[in-house]
Enzyme design. Structure first.
Site, PDB file in Angstrom:
ATOM      1  CD  GLU A  96      26.482 -33.037  20.269  1.00  0.00           C
ATOM      2  OE1 GLU A  96      27.552 -33.278  20.146  1.00  0.00           O
ATOM      3  OE2 GLU A  96      26.330 -31.941  20.173  1.00  0.00           O
TER       4      GLU A  96
ATOM      5  CG  HIS B  10      33.093 -51.859  -4.638  1.00  0.00           C
ATOM      6  ND1 HIS B  10      32.997 -52.799  -5.703  1.00  0.00           N
ATOM      7  CD2 HIS B  10      32.176 -50.863  -5.275  1.00  0.00           C
ATOM      8  CE1 HIS B  10      32.223 -52.346  -6.782  1.00  0.00           C
ATOM      9  NE2 HIS B  10      31.768 -51.387  -6.264  1.00  0.00           N
TER      10      HIS B  10
ATOM     11  CE  LYS C 261      33.516 -30.376  26.153  1.00  0.00           C
ATOM     12  NZ  LYS C 261      32.450 -29.272  25.917  1.00  0.00           N
TER      13      LYS C 261
END
Ligand code: PA5
Length: 443
Positions: free
Chosen positions: A284, A305, A419
């Protein structure tokens, strides 16, 4: 104190390339400590270890003691910077199994960090028949995910304890004076804690945002501050031995050479949410203006793995940063077995920590041979002091690194885009035009 090893990056970056970055890092450091760069109104965290409001810290400790006395569960409602730091700290210091352990402190459950009904149902099941309190955390007081969760769990807590009883069990961490949450908290008489104006969410672990949940879980918050203050002393010093400079320089030098993905790894599974917190901090802060190193993470040795093949041999745009510890909180010794059926007697008598360390060293060399530059951040032990050091170090290095990259490390304009679309699609008042446009696009 934290040590950053960058010698090993030198086979990927020349001395002169590194020196050029160091000179930019030096300027970035000045910009940060003198408060002359973009985002300069959000630098409150830089001096927090020294000037934190001690009265508020005492209030946090008192509230934590009350919660520990009257609740079996603390629900922490928050998202992003209002959630990740606290979860990271509790899991790192206590255990990823903290909630399953027998203990004298309440479980700490995190909610409001998604919009999943199934997740919320699971939390309702976990608090059924158990006394609980709520710490709702939102700097803006308007973020949708925590606001919805708070509405749901406020209903429940009021049904359970009545409005007055609920008010004594709800703690709001929010802006000192603005926002819907602050208004509700004042109207209902909740105890409130402040997110200072000059500290953004992802830099707020050492405010009430992180401190109250940590104190409830029994973390030594004074020791966290002590560690942070030690890191502050070291990070403020100018020069090539400053670990924040070394880290910022190494990653920026590598970025300039095309290494645009940084994988943070740790051989302690309890570090998993520290990596999540770090990803938000760096992603951010730096991912803007079409620039930035993409922060990813692995949990080791488990991910050797699953991701090991790619790390060793996939596309070569990766750098790795590995956080190591000189000693574990508790070691365990490999026993000898008479028949040695599994062939492991060559390890008998060794502590698991030293085996883990060899796994790290072997992997680092293998990945370097495969073309992945490695940076090591070594710490003493996974305790509160180290936690404070790491939080401050990563934040400071992020500020320096962001300015070196040429971005404002303290804003997040890109977070708004989703948003706006979500509100438009949900039919929120004021978003009518956008709604029409999006519905047309969705067909
Ligand atoms: O770092 C940030 O600023 C964000 O991640 C915020 O913390 C997050 O969006 C939550 O915001 P708020 O605390 O206002 O609810």
């Amino acid at each position: 104190m934290i040590k950053v090893t960058h010698e090993i990056t030198k086979s990927f970056v020349s001395e002169s390339e590194l020196n050029a970055v160091f000179s930019d890092v030096e300027k970035a450091h000045q910009t940060l400590v003198n408060g002359t760069g973009p985002g300069k109104d959000f630098l409150g965290w830089t001096t927090l270890p020294r000037d934190y409001d001690r009265d508020e810290l005492e209030r946090i400790k008192a509230a934590a003691a009350r919660i520990r006395k009257d609740s079996e569960v603390l629900l922490v409602i928050g998202i992003g910077g209002s959630y990740l730091g606290a979860r990271a700290a509790v899991e790192f210091i206590k255990s990823p199994f903290y909630n399953q352990q027998k203990k004298t402190t309440p479980d700490v459950l995190f909610v409001g960090n998604n919009l999943s009904p199934d997740y919320i149902h699971s939390i309702f099941e976990l608090i059924k028949d158990r006394d609980f309190s709520i710490n709702v955390i939102s700097k803006s007081g308007t973020t949708t995910e925590p606001a919805i969760a708070f509405r749901l769990f406020r209903d429940e807590i009021e049904k359970r304890y009545g409005a007055a009883g609920a008010a004594r069990r709800i703690y709001a961490t929010t802006d000192r004076s603005r926002g819907v949450l602050k208004q509700v908290a004042t109207a209902q008489g909740y105890e409130t804690f402040a997110v200072p104006d000059n500290i953004g969410g992802r830099y707020s672990v050492l405010t009430a945002v992180g401190l109250l949940p940590c104190a409830v879980a029994g973390l030594d918050v004074d020791m966290m501050f002590a560690g942070a203050e030690e890191a502050m002393d070291v990070c403020y010093k100018e020069g090539a031995s400053n670990p924040a400079w070394i880290y910022a320089a190494a990653r920026n030098a590598l970025y300039r050479k095309g290494y645009c993905i940084e994988v943070l790894g740790c051989y302690e599974p309890g570090f998993r949410f520290m990596s999540e917190w770090w990803k938000q901090l760096y992603g951010e802060s730096e991912g803007k203006d079409r620039k930035g190193i993409f922060p990813a993470s692995v949990e080791l040795t488990a991910d050797l793995h699953s991701m090991g093949q790619y790390l060793q041999d996939g596309e070569r745009k990766l750098m790795e940063t590995i956080v190591t510890f000189d000693r574990p909180m508790r070691d365990i010794t490999i026993p000898s077995q008479a028949e040695d059926g599994d062939g492991l007697n060559f390890l008998a008598g060794q502590g698991l920590h030293s085996i883990n360390t060899q796994a790290f060293k072997g992997t680092m060399l293998a990945h370097m041979d495969g073309g992945v530059p490695n940076i090591e951040i070594s710490c003493a032990a996974p305790d509160e002091r180290t936690l404070g050091q790491l939080v401050y170090f990563f934040e400071f290095a992020c500020g320096v690194s962001g300015y070196t990259l040429g971005v404002n490390p303290f804003d997040q304009p890109g977070v708004e885009a989703y948003k706006v679309n979500m509100f438009a699609l949900l039919g929120k008042k004021g978003y009518e035009e956008k709604r029409e446009e999006l519905l047309k696009r969705l067909g």
